[in-house]
Design a protein around this motif. Structure first.
Motif, PDB file in Angstrom:
ATOM      1  N   MET A 216       0.758  -1.125  -0.124  1.00  0.00           N
ATOM      2  CA  MET A 216      -0.087  -0.065   0.110  1.00  0.00           C
ATOM      3  C   MET A 216       0.824   1.296  -0.162  1.00  0.00           C
ATOM      4  SD  MET A 216      -3.000   0.898   2.726  1.00  0.00           S
ATOM      5  CE  MET A 216      -4.276   2.112   2.247  1.00  0.00           C
ATOM      6  N   THR A 217       0.714   2.084  -0.979  1.00  0.00           N
ATOM      7  CA  THR A 217       1.326   3.357  -1.147  1.00  0.00           C
ATOM      8  C   THR A 217       0.602   4.635  -0.881  1.00  0.00           C
ATOM      9  OG1 THR A 217       1.357   3.369  -3.361  1.00  0.00           O
ATOM     10  CG2 THR A 217       3.055   2.318  -2.414  1.00  0.00           C
TER      11      THR A 217
ATOM     12  N   ASN B 159       5.680   7.397  -3.078  1.00  0.00           N
ATOM     13  CA  ASN B 159       5.510   7.084  -4.313  1.00  0.00           C
ATOM     14  C   ASN B 159       5.955   8.014  -5.333  1.00  0.00           C
ATOM     15  OD1 ASN B 159       3.058   8.555  -5.529  1.00  0.00           O
ATOM     16  ND2 ASN B 159       2.188   7.304  -3.769  1.00  0.00           N
ATOM     17  N   HIS B 160       6.538   7.614  -6.539  1.00  0.00           N
ATOM     18  CA  HIS B 160       7.023   8.421  -7.484  1.00  0.00           C
ATOM     19  C   HIS B 160       5.974   9.556  -7.848  1.00  0.00           C
ATOM     20  CE1 HIS B 160      10.951   7.028  -8.235  1.00  0.00           C
ATOM     21  NE2 HIS B 160      10.372   5.756  -8.354  1.00  0.00           N
TER      22      HIS B 160
ATOM     23  N   GLY C 251      13.121  15.129  -2.621  1.00  0.00           N
ATOM     24  CA  GLY C 251      13.308  15.796  -3.769  1.00  0.00           C
ATOM     25  C   GLY C 251      12.684  15.260  -5.176  1.00  0.00           C
ATOM     26  N   ALA C 252      13.044  15.423  -6.098  1.00  0.00           N
ATOM     27  CA  ALA C 252      12.178  15.084  -7.598  1.00  0.00           C
ATOM     28  C   ALA C 252      13.036  14.253  -8.541  1.00  0.00           C
ATOM     29  CB  ALA C 252      11.866  16.369  -8.140  1.00  0.00           C
ATOM     30  N   GLY C 253      14.205  13.769  -7.996  1.00  0.00           N
ATOM     31  CA  GLY C 253      14.996  12.916  -8.909  1.00  0.00           C
ATOM     32  C   GLY C 253      14.736  11.318  -8.808  1.00  0.00           C
ATOM     33  N   PRO C 254      15.596  10.484  -9.115  1.00  0.00           N
ATOM     34  CA  PRO C 254      15.193   9.065  -9.301  1.00  0.00           C
ATOM     35  C   PRO C 254      14.984   8.415  -7.793  1.00  0.00           C
ATOM     36  CG  PRO C 254      17.497   9.655 -10.104  1.00  0.00           C
ATOM     37  CD  PRO C 254      16.726  10.627  -9.772  1.00  0.00           C
ATOM     38  N   SER C 255      15.741   9.028  -6.895  1.00  0.00           N
ATOM     39  CA  SER C 255      15.489   8.432  -5.506  1.00  0.00           C
ATOM     40  C   SER C 255      14.162   8.966  -4.937  1.00  0.00           C
ATOM     41  CB  SER C 255      16.747   9.034  -4.708  1.00  0.00           C
ATOM     42  OG  SER C 255      16.634  10.240  -4.440  1.00  0.00           O
ATOM     43  N   ALA C 256      13.245   9.747  -5.377  1.00  0.00           N
ATOM     44  CA  ALA C 256      12.142  10.449  -4.801  1.00  0.00           C
ATOM     45  C   ALA C 256      11.165   9.415  -4.912  1.00  0.00           C
ATOM     46  CB  ALA C 256      11.645  11.631  -5.441  1.00  0.00           C
ATOM     47  N   GLY C 257      10.713   8.530  -3.855  1.00  0.00           N
ATOM     48  CA  GLY C 257       9.714   7.530  -3.679  1.00  0.00           C
ATOM     49  C   GLY C 257       9.809   6.256  -4.456  1.00  0.00           C
ATOM     50  N   PHE C 258       8.879   5.417  -4.391  1.00  0.00           N
ATOM     51  CA  PHE C 258       8.876   3.998  -5.092  1.00  0.00           C
ATOM     52  C   PHE C 258       7.993   3.971  -5.913  1.00  0.00           C
ATOM     53  CE2 PHE C 258      10.645   3.253  -0.610  1.00  0.00           C
ATOM     54  CZ  PHE C 258      11.970   2.907  -1.049  1.00  0.00           C
ATOM     55  N   ASP C 259       8.248   2.962  -6.821  1.00  0.00           N
ATOM     56  CA  ASP C 259       7.245   2.481  -7.905  1.00  0.00           C
ATOM     57  C   ASP C 259       6.902   1.167  -7.474  1.00  0.00           C
ATOM     58  OD1 ASP C 259       6.442   0.812 -10.323  1.00  0.00           O
ATOM     59  OD2 ASP C 259       6.322   2.795 -11.236  1.00  0.00           O
ATOM     60  N   ALA C 260       5.505   0.952  -7.159  1.00  0.00           N
ATOM     61  CA  ALA C 260       5.250  -0.155  -6.303  1.00  0.00           C
ATOM     62  C   ALA C 260       5.280  -1.481  -7.400  1.00  0.00           C
ATOM     63  CB  ALA C 260       3.610  -0.169  -6.182  1.00  0.00           C
ATOM     64  N   ALA C 261       5.223  -1.241  -8.869  1.00  0.00           N
ATOM     65  CA  ALA C 261       5.441  -2.574  -9.596  1.00  0.00           C
ATOM     66  C   ALA C 261       6.683  -2.762  -9.577  1.00  0.00           C
ATOM     67  CB  ALA C 261       4.880  -2.078 -10.823  1.00  0.00           C
ATOM     68  N   ASP C 262       7.886  -2.095  -9.583  1.00  0.00           N
ATOM     69  CA  ASP C 262       9.025  -2.334  -9.542  1.00  0.00           C
ATOM     70  C   ASP C 262       9.569  -3.021  -8.107  1.00  0.00           C
ATOM     71  OD1 ASP C 262       9.637  -0.970 -11.753  1.00  0.00           O
ATOM     72  OD2 ASP C 262      10.456   0.910 -11.199  1.00  0.00           O
ATOM     73  N   LEU C 263       8.736  -2.531  -7.015  1.00  0.00           N
ATOM     74  CA  LEU C 263       9.101  -3.262  -5.951  1.00  0.00           C
ATOM     75  C   LEU C 263       8.659  -4.722  -5.989  1.00  0.00           C
ATOM     76  CD1 LEU C 263       8.303  -0.857  -3.211  1.00  0.00           C
ATOM     77  CD2 LEU C 263      10.438  -1.430  -3.818  1.00  0.00           C
ATOM     78  N   LEU C 264       7.305  -4.918  -6.354  1.00  0.00           N
ATOM     79  CA  LEU C 264       7.068  -6.153  -6.590  1.00  0.00           C
ATOM     80  C   LEU C 264       7.735  -7.073  -7.484  1.00  0.00           C
ATOM     81  CD1 LEU C 264       2.926  -5.584  -6.823  1.00  0.00           C
ATOM     82  CD2 LEU C 264       4.317  -6.778  -4.976  1.00  0.00           C
TER      83      LEU C 264
END
Length: 291
Positions: free
Chosen positions: A13-14, A195-196, A278-291
């Protein structure tokens, strides 16, 4: 719930968390940086743990129903006679453990794992002082790192993480460890990670403005500022507030060899939340990528 192969199932859940927009400082190499992130998180949460429950009480009201649903779906449906091992990973002061405890059986073992010793002590005190502990239920506060769990392969029935994966230097390594320790048919519950999508949204900018508004209108903070102003001080030295944790953290990190020079507040917060700013690639997760 989603299939997780032989390692069990995953509950994800995000939701959105608002944070400042700053780049992450990298004062050392990758391995040293990971060690720095872990140590900063350990010290920061120990220094601010005394106020954690109060400052997060509104957020916890929202999060509570999700963890109750996890307990009903997982802890209430498995065999009552079979001993189970449950982990509240990055437990903090024991928010998830307290929600799960009414659903535990007398044969269950709950492991509350966290980097911070003072936060573990707070979680343990809550558990001991609660009158609703099931008879003979085992509780084990354990200091440890989520990227290297001190547990045997396929030994755990349920792992839960609440709003903490974004503090871990290498979330993928932590997820591998969780998959390693889960029994076949076990469960992993992940709740309330940034999340992203949120970081590029209008809601993110609005949330930042609301955070600032709450900060400047908070009654407790204004009382503290007034006391400090009347006393001719910038800070209240009777406790560790946001004005003092920066200096305390820098002093410890430099003395321990983690930093050559002090970092400002924003840089330290970037280390506390390496995957949620921030707003770069480290800002939050993509739930599908985590799965």
């Amino acid at each position: 719930m989603e299939p997780r192969g032989p390692g069990g199932r995953v509950i994800v859940m995000t939701v959105e968390h608002s944070t400042a927009d700053h780049s992450l400082p990298l004062p050392t190499g990758p391995r040293e940086h990971a060690a720095l992130v872990r140590r900063v998180n350990q010290l920061y949460h120990e220094l601010t743990g005394h106020a954690f429950d109060n400052e997060h009480r509104y957020r916890h009201r929202v999060e509570r129903s999700f963890w109750q649903r996890v307990a009903r779906q997982v802890l209430c449906t498995s065999s009552a006679s079979k001993p189970r091992v449950i982990i509240d990973l990055a437990c903090g002061t024991g928010f998830v453990s307290e929600i799960w405890r009414p659903y535990l059986k007398g044969t269950d073992s709950l492991i509350a794992l966290d980097l911070g010793l003072s936060t573990l002590q707070s979680a343990r005190s809550k558990w001991i002082n609660n009158d609703h502990t099931p008879a003979y239920a085992s509780y084990f506060p354990l200091a440890g790192d989520g990227a290297s769990l001190p547990l045997a392969n396929e030994s755990v029935d349920l792992v839960g993480i609440n709003a903490a994966l974004h503090h871990v230097p290498d979330p993928v390594a932590a997820l591998r460890e969780i998959d390693r320790v889960l029994r076949p048919g076990g469960y992993f519950a992940l709740g309330f990670e940034p999340n992203h999508t949120h970081f590029g949204s209008y809601m993110n900018r609005m949330a930042k403005g609301m955070d600032r508004l709450v900060w400047y209108t908070d009654i407790q903070q204004n009382r503290r500022r007034l006391r400090a102003w009347l006393a001719g001080k910038r800070i209240d030295t009777s406790d560790v507030h946001e004005d003092t944790w920066v200096a305390t953290l820098n002093t410890r990190l430099i003395a321990e060899g983690y930093l050559p020079t002090p970092l400002n507040e924003e840089s330290l917060l970037n280390l506390v939340d390496p995957h949620a700013r921030g707003a770069g690639p480290s800002a939050g997760f993509d739930a599908a990528d985590l799965l």
